[in-house]
Design a protein around this motif. Structure first.
Motif, PDB file in Angstrom:
ATOM      1  N   TRP A 210       0.813  -1.217   0.000  1.00  0.00           N
ATOM      2  CA  TRP A 210       0.000   0.000   0.000  1.00  0.00           C
ATOM      3  C   TRP A 210       0.851   1.275   0.000  1.00  0.00           C
ATOM      4  O   TRP A 210       0.324   2.379  -0.024  1.00  0.00           O
ATOM      5  CB  TRP A 210      -0.926   0.019   1.221  1.00  0.00           C
ATOM      6  CG  TRP A 210      -0.279  -0.488   2.476  1.00  0.00           C
ATOM      7  CD1 TRP A 210      -0.354  -1.757   2.982  1.00  0.00           C
ATOM      8  CD2 TRP A 210       0.575   0.239   3.363  1.00  0.00           C
ATOM      9  NE1 TRP A 210       0.384  -1.862   4.137  1.00  0.00           N
ATOM     10  CE2 TRP A 210       0.958  -0.650   4.396  1.00  0.00           C
ATOM     11  CE3 TRP A 210       1.056   1.548   3.395  1.00  0.00           C
ATOM     12  CZ2 TRP A 210       1.816  -0.264   5.433  1.00  0.00           C
ATOM     13  CZ3 TRP A 210       1.882   1.932   4.427  1.00  0.00           C
ATOM     14  CH2 TRP A 210       2.257   1.030   5.434  1.00  0.00           C
ATOM     15  N   ALA A 211       2.181   1.121   0.088  1.00  0.00           N
ATOM     16  CA  ALA A 211       3.055   2.296   0.235  1.00  0.00           C
ATOM     17  C   ALA A 211       2.948   3.244  -0.962  1.00  0.00           C
ATOM     18  O   ALA A 211       2.967   4.469  -0.800  1.00  0.00           O
ATOM     19  CB  ALA A 211       4.505   1.845   0.413  1.00  0.00           C
ATOM     20  N   ALA A 212       2.834   2.672  -2.164  1.00  0.00           N
ATOM     21  CA  ALA A 212       2.792   3.530  -3.362  1.00  0.00           C
ATOM     22  C   ALA A 212       1.583   4.450  -3.340  1.00  0.00           C
ATOM     23  O   ALA A 212       1.670   5.613  -3.758  1.00  0.00           O
ATOM     24  CB  ALA A 212       2.783   2.664  -4.617  1.00  0.00           C
TER      25      ALA A 212
ATOM     26  N   ALA B 280      -5.897   6.677  -0.352  1.00  0.00           N
ATOM     27  CA  ALA B 280      -4.680   5.924  -0.026  1.00  0.00           C
ATOM     28  C   ALA B 280      -4.974   4.863   1.027  1.00  0.00           C
ATOM     29  O   ALA B 280      -4.406   3.760   0.988  1.00  0.00           O
ATOM     30  CB  ALA B 280      -3.597   6.883   0.459  1.00  0.00           C
ATOM     31  N   PHE B 281      -5.866   5.197   1.944  1.00  0.00           N
ATOM     32  CA  PHE B 281      -6.225   4.220   2.991  1.00  0.00           C
ATOM     33  C   PHE B 281      -6.976   3.017   2.402  1.00  0.00           C
ATOM     34  O   PHE B 281      -6.942   1.923   2.968  1.00  0.00           O
ATOM     35  CB  PHE B 281      -7.068   4.885   4.078  1.00  0.00           C
ATOM     36  CG  PHE B 281      -6.229   5.683   5.035  1.00  0.00           C
ATOM     37  CD1 PHE B 281      -5.612   5.076   6.124  1.00  0.00           C
ATOM     38  CD2 PHE B 281      -6.031   7.040   4.830  1.00  0.00           C
ATOM     39  CE1 PHE B 281      -4.825   5.811   6.997  1.00  0.00           C
ATOM     40  CE2 PHE B 281      -5.237   7.782   5.695  1.00  0.00           C
ATOM     41  CZ  PHE B 281      -4.628   7.174   6.785  1.00  0.00           C
ATOM     42  N   LEU B 282      -7.666   3.222   1.279  1.00  0.00           N
ATOM     43  CA  LEU B 282      -8.357   2.098   0.642  1.00  0.00           C
ATOM     44  C   LEU B 282      -7.351   1.068   0.135  1.00  0.00           C
ATOM     45  O   LEU B 282      -7.686  -0.098  -0.045  1.00  0.00           O
ATOM     46  CB  LEU B 282      -9.243   2.589  -0.511  1.00  0.00           C
ATOM     47  CG  LEU B 282     -10.315   3.620  -0.158  1.00  0.00           C
ATOM     48  CD1 LEU B 282     -11.214   3.880  -1.363  1.00  0.00           C
ATOM     49  CD2 LEU B 282     -11.142   3.158   1.021  1.00  0.00           C
TER      50      LEU B 282
ATOM     51  N   ARG C 183       9.554  -4.699  -8.112  1.00  0.00           N
ATOM     52  CA  ARG C 183       8.417  -4.696  -7.190  1.00  0.00           C
ATOM     53  C   ARG C 183       8.039  -3.289  -6.714  1.00  0.00           C
ATOM     54  O   ARG C 183       6.936  -3.072  -6.211  1.00  0.00           O
ATOM     55  CB  ARG C 183       8.707  -5.583  -5.981  1.00  0.00           C
ATOM     56  CG  ARG C 183       8.713  -7.059  -6.333  1.00  0.00           C
ATOM     57  CD  ARG C 183       8.847  -7.909  -5.104  1.00  0.00           C
ATOM     58  NE  ARG C 183       8.929  -9.316  -5.444  1.00  0.00           N
ATOM     59  CZ  ARG C 183       7.874 -10.045  -5.749  1.00  0.00           C
ATOM     60  NH1 ARG C 183       6.667  -9.528  -5.748  1.00  0.00           N
ATOM     61  NH2 ARG C 183       8.016 -11.322  -6.061  1.00  0.00           N
ATOM     62  N   ALA C 184       8.965  -2.348  -6.866  1.00  0.00           N
ATOM     63  CA  ALA C 184       8.650  -0.962  -6.479  1.00  0.00           C
ATOM     64  C   ALA C 184       7.600  -0.356  -7.400  1.00  0.00           C
ATOM     65  O   ALA C 184       6.954   0.633  -7.055  1.00  0.00           O
ATOM     66  CB  ALA C 184       9.918  -0.113  -6.516  1.00  0.00           C
ATOM     67  N   ALA C 185       7.438  -0.947  -8.575  1.00  0.00           N
ATOM     68  CA  ALA C 185       6.481  -0.402  -9.543  1.00  0.00           C
ATOM     69  C   ALA C 185       5.123  -1.086  -9.478  1.00  0.00           C
ATOM     70  O   ALA C 185       4.263  -0.827 -10.310  1.00  0.00           O
ATOM     71  CB  ALA C 185       7.061  -0.519 -10.953  1.00  0.00           C
ATOM     72  N   VAL C 186       4.916  -1.944  -8.483  1.00  0.00           N
ATOM     73  CA  VAL C 186       3.603  -2.594  -8.345  1.00  0.00           C
ATOM     74  C   VAL C 186       2.625  -1.574  -7.763  1.00  0.00           C
ATOM     75  O   VAL C 186       2.778  -1.137  -6.620  1.00  0.00           O
ATOM     76  CB  VAL C 186       3.697  -3.851  -7.445  1.00  0.00           C
ATOM     77  CG1 VAL C 186       2.300  -4.449  -7.250  1.00  0.00           C
ATOM     78  CG2 VAL C 186       4.622  -4.879  -8.077  1.00  0.00           C
ATOM     79  N   LEU C 187       1.634  -1.192  -8.571  1.00  0.00           N
ATOM     80  CA  LEU C 187       0.758  -0.085  -8.188  1.00  0.00           C
ATOM     81  C   LEU C 187      -0.692  -0.518  -7.995  1.00  0.00           C
ATOM     82  O   LEU C 187      -1.597   0.314  -8.000  1.00  0.00           O
ATOM     83  CB  LEU C 187       0.824   1.013  -9.253  1.00  0.00           C
ATOM     84  CG  LEU C 187       2.211   1.611  -9.509  1.00  0.00           C
ATOM     85  CD1 LEU C 187       2.168   2.601 -10.656  1.00  0.00           C
ATOM     86  CD2 LEU C 187       2.727   2.294  -8.247  1.00  0.00           C
TER      87      LEU C 187
END
Lengths: 198, 330
Positions: B44-46, B84-86, B196-200
């Motif tokens: 959920w960080a992104a 973002a919380f969703l 994996r940083a690009a997993v949105l």
């Protein structure tokens, strides 16, 4: 019957004396005026790229005021500016001014002012008008010094009076925040109002 | 604003903020996210990173928006924060439903100034549907494609949205939307080194909330067009249904082909918005050349006359539109 007549006479004599305490005095002395849009100007000035002053205007202003030269405190002012009447002699720029970058005219179609107090101004015959200016849904208290520019009868039998004044606002205070450096934060607003009595 | 400062506030800061969220929100959650692996960003960080990137960009460029919001066109930073919380919701369908509820709330808020109740109900339904369609489309892209391909597709989408917003006479929101594209760009770049940083997938609600708010805001309250809004809203969902996009063995194709495909409807929408914008500019120039006309009439949107002969000066209607007062006597 005689008692009834004398009572009526006494009431008739007493009423004018009692009127001030009944709150009728203000409306009796502060004459109402309707703003004559055709002879009223609301101009605004900002700077373009810090180079030159630029002027625009609003073409539709409606409202009214009450003015009593003898009792200035009883005066009141309220007016509405139609944001869609903004005019800078360039349609594309006028459209941009109506957009959310500036006035967001579809959500906030009116700029309004309503006085909360009127006092005698610094110069003779002038007024110091304090009130609430609402631009883009944001209300701020401002004070405007208005000078009386003239007064008299028009050729059609009406009575007219004119005032003029200017004030400066920081447009960012009202959420009009696009290009603050390029177009200047401080906006000078010049108001020249003509009112028709009645 | 000074161009260097505008670049810093609108591009560099949002990009750094998005990067910081994804990089920092990593180790504490890695083991629970995928047992044993320690090099995973929180899923959920992104979403939080992009919402923060957009919000901070808006604050620096346009000033911090009011809370509670007053201006319906400036609600996106708050909407993104809620969205973002969703991203904390694991189940995609539940996340989609929650996005629909958020869309409903946005619709109710954004249509507040509209007095016609029948129209308002229709518009609320439209905003809700847009939110669901966009969130589902973005999530499906991220689930089915190479993460970097999905991220690049989102950059294309958000850049197209920024262009459409610009052509609707709202440069400030276009600049802010560009900040979101910068944040996505940072995650895409990081994804080239650390896929994996690009997993949105779970960032979809935040991205959708920003786009829905800005596109509907400029359609309802500026000169945006519903067709542009529809094209941009539906593009990710349509592209996500094309099956073999993730099949190529070559990474460059897995990344570039989806972005090129999603670029087709977005380019069409951008071109349409641009043509409308420049057509009204031409009409404006024509008006100045030939005298005032009534811009509210349909003919005002078309430049000059076909024969090129000067038009008549038209009939001024209101001072607000023509600049002349028809009621003027003396």
């Amino acid at each position: 019957m005689r008692l009834f007549r004398s009572t009526l006479t006494a009431l008739a004599l007493a009423l004018p004396l009692a009127a001030p305490t009944l709150g009728l005095a203000t409306s009796a002395h502060a004459a109402p005026y309707t703003i004559d849009n055709s002879h009223t100007s609301v101009l605004f000035k900002t700077t373009h790229l810090g180079v030159s002053p630029f002027w625009g205007r609003f073409n539709n202003v409606t409202g009214s005021f009450q003015y009593d030269a003898a009792k200035v405190d009883a005066s009141k002012v309220q007016f509405e500016i139609d944001v869609n009447s903004v005019f800078t002699a360039d349609k594309k720029r006028d459209d941009h001014l109506k957009s959310p970058d500036f006035f967001s005219a579809k959500q906030f179609p009116k700029i309004t002012f309503e006085s909360t107090s009127v006092k005698a101004g610094k110069a003779a015959g002038s007024l110091s008008v304090t009130g609430t200016l609402t631009v883009r849904g944001t209300k701020k208290t401002i004070t405007v010094e208005l000078a009386k520019t003239g007064e008299g009868k028009d050729p059609w039998g009406g009575e007219r009076i004119g005032f003029e004044g200017s004030f400066v606002i920081n447009r960012l205070d009202y959420g009009v925040s696009y290009m603050p450096e390029g177009l200047g934060k401080d906006v000078t607003i010049v108001v020249a109002v003509e009112g028709i009595k009645g | 604003m000074d161009p260097i400062l505008a670049l810093a506030f609108g591009v560099v800061v949002p990009a750094l903020v998005a990067l910081a969220f994804v990089v920092v929100l990593r180790r504490p959650f890695a083991r629970t996210a995928r047992g044993g692996e320690t090099d995973l960003p929180a899923p959920w960080a992104a979403g939080f990173g992009l919402a923060a990137a957009y919000g901070i960009g808006v604050g620096l460029l346009l000033g911090w928006p009011d809370l509670p919001p007053v201006d319906v066109t400036l609600v996106a930073p708050w909407a993104a924060g809620v969205a973002a919380f969703l991203g904390l919701i694991r189940d995609g369908r539940v996340r989609g439903a929650a996005s629909g509820v958020l869309g409903l709330g946005l619709g109710v808020f954004m249509t507040g100034p509209i007095e016609d109740m029948t129209l308002r109900v229709g518009l609320i339904a439209g905003v809700t549907a847009s939110m669901v369609a966009l969130e589902r489309g973005l999530a499906r892209l991220s689930e089915r494609l190479d993460p970097r391909g999905a991220a690049l597709s989102q950059i294309v989408l958000v850049s197209g949205a920024a262009l459409a917003v610009l052509f609707s006479d709202t440069a400030s929101l276009a600049q802010a939307t560009g900040g979101l594209a910068a944040g996505l760009g940072a995650l895409f770049t990081l994804g080239l080194l650390w896929p994996r940083a690009a997993v949105l997938t779970r960032a979809a609600p935040a991205v959708a909330a920003i786009l829905v708010t800005n596109l509907w805001g400029t359609t309802l309250f500026a000169n945006g067009h519903p067709a542009v809004l529809a094209a941009l809203t539906l593009a990710p969902l349509l592209v996500s249904f094309i099956p073999p996009l993730a099949a190529s063995r070559r990474a460059i194709l897995r990344i570039a082909v989806p972005a090129a495909l999603i670029g087709i409807p977005i380019a069409a929408a951008g071109a349409f918005a641009g043509l409308r914008y420049f057509a009204t500019e031409d009409a404006s120039a024509s008006e100045h050349a030939t005298g005032p006309t009534d811009p509210t009439s349909p003919s005002a949107a078309t430049p000059a006359t076909p024969s090129g002969t000067p038009t008549t000066s038209g009939t001024p209607t209101t001072p607000g539109t023509s600049g002349y007062d028809p009621g003027y006597g003396y």
